[in-house]
Design an enzyme around this catalytic site. Structure first.
Site, PDB file in Angstrom:
ATOM      1  N   LYS A 110      94.550  25.550   1.903  1.00 33.92           N
ATOM      2  CA  LYS A 110      93.823  25.294   3.370  1.00 33.92           C
ATOM      3  C   LYS A 110      92.806  25.179   3.582  1.00 33.92           C
ATOM      4  O   LYS A 110      92.058  25.374   4.287  1.00 33.92           O
ATOM      5  CB  LYS A 110      95.305  25.842   4.050  1.00 33.92           C
ATOM      6  N   LYS A 206      95.853  10.662   0.108  1.00 32.26           N
ATOM      7  CA  LYS A 206      97.347  11.048   0.990  1.00 32.26           C
ATOM      8  C   LYS A 206      97.270  11.060   2.368  1.00 32.26           C
ATOM      9  O   LYS A 206      96.558  11.657   3.283  1.00 32.26           O
ATOM     10  CB  LYS A 206      97.336  12.140   0.473  1.00 32.26           C
ATOM     11  N   LYS A 209      97.049  14.999   8.122  1.00 35.22           N
ATOM     12  CA  LYS A 209      96.226  14.512   9.574  1.00 35.22           C
ATOM     13  C   LYS A 209      94.796  15.020   9.296  1.00 35.22           C
ATOM     14  O   LYS A 209      94.287  14.941  10.065  1.00 35.22           O
ATOM     15  CB  LYS A 209      96.822  15.574  10.614  1.00 35.22           C
TER      16      LYS A 209
HETATM   17  P1  ADP Z   1      99.786  17.114   7.225  1.00 31.72           P
HETATM   18  O1  ADP Z   1      99.122  17.041   5.628  1.00 31.72           O
HETATM   19  O2  ADP Z   1      99.310  15.706   8.172  1.00 31.72           O
HETATM   20  O3  ADP Z   1      98.567  18.591   7.697  1.00 31.72           O
HETATM   21  P2  ADP Z   1     101.871  19.143   6.714  1.00 31.72           P
HETATM   22  O4  ADP Z   1     101.106  19.338   5.675  1.00 31.72           O
HETATM   23  O5  ADP Z   1     102.354  19.729   8.019  1.00 31.72           O
HETATM   24  O6  ADP Z   1     101.119  17.212   7.311  1.00 31.72           O
HETATM   25  O7  ADP Z   1     103.571  18.700   6.538  1.00 31.72           O
HETATM   26  C1  ADP Z   1     104.567  18.522   6.497  1.00 31.72           C
HETATM   27  C2  ADP Z   1     105.606  17.956   6.182  1.00 31.72           C
HETATM   28  O8  ADP Z   1     105.230  16.131   5.829  1.00 31.72           O
HETATM   29  C3  ADP Z   1     105.663  18.312   5.111  1.00 31.72           C
HETATM   30  O9  ADP Z   1     107.271  18.132   4.005  1.00 31.72           O
HETATM   31  C4  ADP Z   1     105.063  17.788   3.430  1.00 31.72           C
HETATM   32  O10 ADP Z   1     105.460  17.530   2.535  1.00 31.72           O
HETATM   33  C5  ADP Z   1     105.113  15.905   4.449  1.00 31.72           C
HETATM   34  N1  ADP Z   1     104.429  15.381   4.252  1.00 31.72           N
HETATM   35  C6  ADP Z   1     102.940  14.852   4.607  1.00 31.72           C
HETATM   36  N2  ADP Z   1     102.516  14.609   4.642  1.00 31.72           N
HETATM   37  C7  ADP Z   1     102.773  13.476   3.621  1.00 31.72           C
HETATM   38  C8  ADP Z   1     102.634  12.133   2.658  1.00 31.72           C
HETATM   39  N3  ADP Z   1     101.466  12.121   3.155  1.00 31.72           N
HETATM   40  N4  ADP Z   1     103.645  11.949   1.828  1.00 31.72           N
HETATM   41  C9  ADP Z   1     104.680  12.525   1.995  1.00 31.72           C
HETATM   42  N5  ADP Z   1     104.981  13.576   2.391  1.00 31.72           N
HETATM   43  C10 ADP Z   1     103.982  14.189   3.588  1.00 31.72           C
END
Ligand code: ADP
Ligand code: TRP
Length: 337
Positions: A110, A206, A209
């Site tokens: 992060k 990947k 957001k």
């Molecule tokens: P972001 O990457 O958009 O900030 P988060 O880290 O808040 O998303 O992820 C929330 C949940 O969604 C986690 O359990 C994460 O493993 C899953 N997740 C997020 N992006 C993906 C992705 N591209 N493919 C599979 N799972 C995802």
């Protein structure tokens, strides 16, 4: 069996969140007693606008409900509605080795993404452990990126129990053998869904957001269309066979189409004769078939905020009953009146 998981309300949910997390949570509500919460305290590490913080937490609750979470079966609540979690967070922090936090991957990732390296972000895994241990969860379904956090929760539960529970033996955490006491904090296990792969974003990285490459679950219809039409493709001519590796369009079709329909797509994709534009239209249709009903329910819930709040309050009071029971034992164990 108690299953617990949370989603951070730090942005609009996208299909990566659905296939990577929410879909499994919803399916699991039939396998045990589900505790699902909106991690809006964790979200404060990145969301600094109070209006957005409130709205995002509500939207996450609406997302759970419209994707099929049944509040009669599972307990759905907002993390901040059970203040006991902050008390347990502190107490756990007193037995958390600093060195563990220093090797947390998520913190490093992060910070590398530009999130401010504040204490709250550093202490994030301790609050997450408190989330899990407060409700004596058996299983925690999470994405691969979260597994280290569950291992921390186990380690710190053992540390706490060893320190504060007379007769506790880490080799027998449930106190099954004579002379051993069960721990106050139950050891949770991570549950990773094997089929869960990383969902690619429209640019092929990947979906996240933080990369601005998402296809939202409940976003504006025109914007969804624009995003899908903008999926990165190469310059393979219409007639030629299309490459299947490094193609987010191919991966997304595979993810979203029913198996038999995907088989047809796969055949023409490999044979050639169709352009990428046609496949994008196909994906847009699949998006609406898959998420149309949930989007409809979401719109209905958005028009009835009182109902969402009632569900969350009911969930909070059920969650609080558990939290109170556990915290009575924890306070007694550490010597807090
Ligand atoms: P972001 O990457 O958009 O900030 P988060 O880290 O808040 O998303 O992820 C929330 C949940 O969604 C986690 O359990 C994460 O493993 C899953 N997740 C997020 N992006 C993906 C992705 N591209 N493919 C599979 N799972 C995802
Ligand atoms: N850190 C998790 C994520 O980013 C969200 C979360 C917070 C969580 N507390 C939790 C998940 C407790 C499972 C259990 O996805």
């Amino acid at each position: 069996m108690r299953i617990l998981s949370g989603v951070q309300s730090s942005g609009r949910l996208h299909i990566g969140n659905y296939y990577g997390a929410l879909r499994q949570f919803v399916q699991l509500q039939d396998e045990g007693e589900g505790y699902y919460f909106i991690a809006n305290l964790h979200a404060l590490t990145t969301v600094r606008d109070p209006k957005a913080a409130l709205a995002l937490a509500r939207e996450a609750a609406m997302a759970y409900l419209s994707l099929g979470l049944d509040p009669k079966k599972a307990v759905l609540f907002r993390q901040s509605d059970v203040r006991e979690v902050l008390e347990l967070y502190w107490i756990l922090g007193t037995v958390t080795p600093h060195a563990h936090l220093e090797r947390a991957h998520s913190y490093k990732d992060k910070v590398a993404k530009g999130i401010s390296p504040d204490f709250g972000l550093f202490a994030y895994p301790v609050l997450m452990a408190a989330d899990i241990l407060l409700y004596s969860a058996d299983f925690v379904p999470v994405g691969k990126d979260q597994v280290q956090h569950i291992e921390f929760a186990r380690d710190w539960a053992v540390k706490f129990n060893t320190q504060y529970v007379p007769g506790y033996d880490p080799a027998d955490p449930e106190g099954k053998e004579r002379g051993h006491a069960p721990g106050i904090l139950k050891l949770p296990a991570a549950r990773i869904q094997e089929a869960t792969q990383t969902v690619p974003g429209v640019d092929g990285q990947k979906m996240s957001k933080s990369y601005g490459n998402t296809i939202e679950l409940f976003g504006d219809e025109k914007e969804i269309k624009k995003r899908i039409m903008s999926i990165k493709t190469d310059s393979t001519p219409v007639d030629a066979p299309k490459p299947t590796v490094d193609s987010p369009l191919y991966d997304l079709l595979k993810l979203m189409l029913p198996e038999s329909e995907f088989a047809e797509v796969d055949a023409t994709w490999k044979a050639g004769g169709k352009g990428y534009g046609d496949y994008k239209k196909k994906l847009l249709e699949a998006y609406h078939t898959t998420f149309g009903p949930a989007r409809q329910r979401y719109a209905e819930l958005a028009a009835d905020p009182g109902e969402v709040e009632r569900i969350l309050q009911d969930g909070a009071s059920r969650a609080r009953a558990e939290a109170t029971r556990l915290m009575d034992q924890v306070r007694k164990a550490v010597g807090i009146p």
